[in-house]
Each structure stands twice: as structure tokens, then as C-alpha cells.
Design an enzyme around this catalytic site. Structure first.
Site, PDB file in Angstrom:
ATOM      1  CG  ASP A  18      24.005  31.667   1.117  1.00  0.00           C
ATOM      2  OD1 ASP A  18      24.080  32.580   0.258  1.00  0.00           O
ATOM      3  OD2 ASP A  18      24.556  31.734   2.231  1.00  0.00           O
ATOM      4  CG  HIS A  35      22.957  35.241  -8.698  1.00  0.00           C
ATOM      5  ND1 HIS A  35      22.946  34.722  -7.431  1.00  0.00           N
ATOM      6  CD2 HIS A  35      23.384  36.527  -8.576  1.00  0.00           C
ATOM      7  CE1 HIS A  35      23.349  35.650  -6.572  1.00  0.00           C
ATOM      8  NE2 HIS A  35      23.615  36.748  -7.242  1.00  0.00           N
ATOM      9  CG  LEU A 129       6.737  20.069  -5.918  1.00  0.00           C
ATOM     10  CD1 LEU A 129       7.048  19.485  -4.535  1.00  0.00           C
ATOM     11  CD2 LEU A 129       8.033  20.237  -6.701  1.00  0.00           C
TER      12      LEU A 129
HETATM   13  C1  IPE Z   1      19.691  34.270   2.217  1.00  0.00           C
HETATM   14  O1  IPE Z   1      20.981  34.394   1.707  1.00  0.00           O
HETATM   15  C2  IPE Z   1      18.681  34.691   1.210  1.00  0.00           C
HETATM   16  C3  IPE Z   1      18.591  33.883  -0.016  1.00  0.00           C
HETATM   17  C4  IPE Z   1      19.221  32.768  -0.291  1.00  0.00           C
HETATM   18  C5  IPE Z   1      17.677  34.365  -0.986  1.00  0.00           C
HETATM   19  P1  IPE Z   1      21.887  35.671   2.014  1.00  0.00           P
HETATM   20  O2  IPE Z   1      23.194  35.419   1.349  1.00  0.00           O
HETATM   21  O3  IPE Z   1      21.175  36.900   1.633  1.00  0.00           O
HETATM   22  O4  IPE Z   1      22.033  35.611   3.605  1.00  0.00           O
HETATM   23  P2  IPE Z   1      23.083  36.325   4.569  1.00  0.00           P
HETATM   24  O5  IPE Z   1      23.099  37.774   4.217  1.00  0.00           O
HETATM   25  O6  IPE Z   1      24.418  35.689   4.317  1.00  0.00           O
HETATM   26  O7  IPE Z   1      22.595  36.027   5.943  1.00  0.00           O
HETATM   27  C1  IPE Z   2      22.315  33.225  -2.788  1.00  0.00           C
HETATM   28  O1  IPE Z   2      23.656  33.294  -3.122  1.00  0.00           O
HETATM   29  C2  IPE Z   2      21.432  33.886  -3.806  1.00  0.00           C
HETATM   30  C3  IPE Z   2      20.746  35.106  -3.350  1.00  0.00           C
HETATM   31  C4  IPE Z   2      20.785  35.608  -2.165  1.00  0.00           C
HETATM   32  C5  IPE Z   2      19.970  35.800  -4.347  1.00  0.00           C
HETATM   33  P1  IPE Z   2      24.540  34.516  -2.665  1.00  0.00           P
HETATM   34  O2  IPE Z   2      24.493  35.551  -3.750  1.00  0.00           O
HETATM   35  O3  IPE Z   2      24.156  35.001  -1.328  1.00  0.00           O
HETATM   36  O4  IPE Z   2      25.982  33.868  -2.635  1.00  0.00           O
HETATM   37  P2  IPE Z   2      27.131  34.158  -1.575  1.00  0.00           P
HETATM   38  O5  IPE Z   2      26.568  33.908  -0.216  1.00  0.00           O
HETATM   39  O6  IPE Z   2      27.551  35.584  -1.774  1.00  0.00           O
HETATM   40  O7  IPE Z   2      28.201  33.190  -1.948  1.00  0.00           O
HETATM   41 MG    MG Z   3      24.755  34.535   0.549  1.00  0.00          MG
END
Ligand code: IPE
Ligand code: IPE
Ligand code: MG
Length: 252
Positions: A18, A35, A129
Site C-alpha cells: 500500500d 504503481h 519460492l
Molecule cells: C489494499 O489496499 C489492497 C491492495 C494493496 C491491493 P487499499 O488501498 O485498497 O486499502 P484501503 O482501501 O485503504 O483499505
Molecule cells: C496500493 O497502493 C496499490 C493498489 C491498491 C493497487 P494505493 O494505490 O492504494 O496507494 P494509496 O493508498 O492511495 O497511497
Molecule cells: Mg491504498
């Protein structure tokens, strides 16, 4: 990573990657740049896992709730999966990594599903792995599909309701052939599960770091492993019992 002279490594590490969007925002870049930058951290975490001899690494790439994001972001993420799946296979082969995708893949385009299947087939014989990518995965989805399967058996008369056990439910879940996660890592500062492995993380050690995923480097990963090594896992027992039992690593 030594405690009382004993190095304890997780068999299975699960990571919620995240913070990509915020990493990009910090740099005045579009979310997608975050990303893209995160792919490097995927490589690093795979390499570090191989180096430490970890058995399973599961990366949460796209949740069953991430479809709610702006359509443009979703479609750019799908493009990134396509490219990464193709590009990374060679590297995975070199590292003897077996790739598996978990989640409901029927929601993805035919092309992406095909690429997933090819990448899995190309690495199926690797016995190092196991790298699981959770894509359109949700812990609740996982439980629902398991329950449906068992309910089908009850319906057809091959199973009676009172025979249903924890082990039977576990067997119907994704990656039932692999150990439950020992260490859960979430980057990006949030302290929540966000519908990752709900059933399987009953006794997982939870580690949270403020680092955004693209900044999560080898040293950061090793810090998380050191945290794990310092935990006493009790699985419901007392600390004294666990010491006598010489640090059981899992409940199965
Ligand atoms: C969790 O992250 C899912 C992934 C990393 C794929 P999100 O950014 O979607 O989670 P929330 O919405 O903050 O809980
Ligand atoms: C996690 O990073 C990646 C996915 C959920 C695909 P985020 O896109 O949720 O990044 P933030 O939380 O908005 O910073
Ligand atoms: Mg996120």
C-alpha cells in the site's frame, strides 16, 4: 535476526503493498507512476525472500474492492499487470520461483487470464519460492467460494452438515496446500487488513510500516523479518509452555 541464539524466519510472508498513490502524490506525479514504481519493490521482496529461503511470498496486488477506483486507474493497473507478467517471468525462472495467482480471475479480460495461465505454466516446475499474486482477491470471497463448495456437497448428499470441520473449510480455501501466513506486512501507514486473508491470518504476526510501497527496500524487508523473529508466538498457550515446546512455528 537472532533471539536467544535462534534465528526464526517466517515460512510464509504476506504483504499488502500500500501507499503507491501517496508516493506519487508526494512527487506531484499521477497515481499510476506510483504503481509503476512499486514494481521495483516487488522484485526486491522476491529477491530477499529467495535469499532468506522463505517458502511462500504472497503479494496483495488488487483487491476485490479495488474495482471501485476510477476506471482509468483500474485500466492502467490492468495494463501494468499485463506488462509485468510477461517481463518478469524470465527473472522468476532464473530465481527458481513458482508463480501462482490467487483470486477470482474470471473478472479479468480473456487476454489477461491467458497471460496469467501462461506465466503460471512457465514457472510450474520451479521448486524454490512460491510467489502468490493476489489479484481480485478478497478474504470474504475466499470464504464464500469455500462455503459454496461444501454446501454443494451437502446438497448432493456426499457430506452432512455436522461433519464440517475447520480442517475441511481450510482445505477448500485458496492455497490450502501451503502454510498459513506467519508474517503479514502492510506498508503505507494504515493499520488494517482490508479484506486480505481473513481465515488464514488467525495467528499471523502483524507488522505495519509507514514506508510507502515504492520505498520498501531490502533493508525495510529485513527489519520486518527481524520484528517477526522477536515475537513469541503462543497460539493460545502460555509463554512458559511455548518455551518448553521450543518455539513452535505453526499450529498445523
Ligand atoms: C489494499 O489496499 C489492497 C491492495 C494493496 C491491493 P487499499 O488501498 O485498497 O486499502 P484501503 O482501501 O485503504 O483499505
Ligand atoms: C496500493 O497502493 C496499490 C493498489 C491498491 C493497487 P494505493 O494505490 O492504494 O496507494 P494509496 O493508498 O492511495 O497511497
Ligand atoms: Mg491504498
Amino acid at each position: 535476526m537472532e533471539v536467544d541464539g535462534v534465528t526464526r524466519l517466517p515460512r510464509h510472508v504476506a504483504i499488502v503493498m500500500d501507499g503507491n498513490g501517496r508516493w506519487a502524490k508526494q512527487r506531484n506525479l499521477p497515481r499510476h507512476a506510483g504503481h509503476k514504481a512499486g514494481v521495483k519493490s516487488v522484485r526486491t521482496s522476491v529477491e530477499q525472500s529467495v535469499k532468506h529461503g522463505i517458502e511462500v511470498l504472497t503479494l496483495f496486488a488488487f483487491s476485490s474492492e479495488n474495482w471501485k477506483r476510477p476506471q482509468k486507474e483500474v485500466s492502467l493497473l490492468m495494463d501494468l499487470f499485463m506488462v509485468a507478467l510477461q517481463r518478469e517471468v524470465k527473472r522468476l525462472k532464473r530465481n527458481n520461483v513458482q508463480l501462482r495467482i490467487i483470486g477470482d480471475r474470471t473478472a479479468f479480460s480473456e487476454k489477461l487470464q491467458q497471460r496469467m495461465a501462461t506465466a503460471e505454466a512457465d514457472t510450474a516446475d520451479n521448486d524454490g519460492l512460491v510467489l502468490q499474486i493476489a489479484a481480485n482477491y478478497g478474504g470474504r470471497w475466499d470464504i464464500v467460494q469455500a462455503v459454496r463448495h461444501l454446501a454443494g456437497k451437502v446438497e448432493s448428499g456426499t457430506l452432512s452438515a455436522d461433519q464440517i470441520s475447520e480442517a475441511m473449510i481450510s482445505d477448500e480455501l485458496s492455497f490450502s496446500d501451503l502454510p498459513d501466513p506467519d508474517l503479514f506486512i502492510r506498508t503505507g501507514g494504515e493499520q488494517r487488513i482490508s479484506n486480505f486473508m481473513l481465515w488464514q491470518s488467525a495467528y499471523t504476526e502483524l507488522y505495519f510500516t509507514d514506508a510507502y510501497w515504492p520505498d520498501f527496500d531490502a533493508a525495510a524487508y529485513d527489519t520486518a523479518l527481524a520484528y517477526f523473529s522477536s515475537r513469541q508466538r503462543r497460539f493460545g498457550m502460555t509463554g512458559e509452555q511455548v518455551q518448553v515446546n521450543n518455539h513452535p512455528e505453526s499450529i498445523d
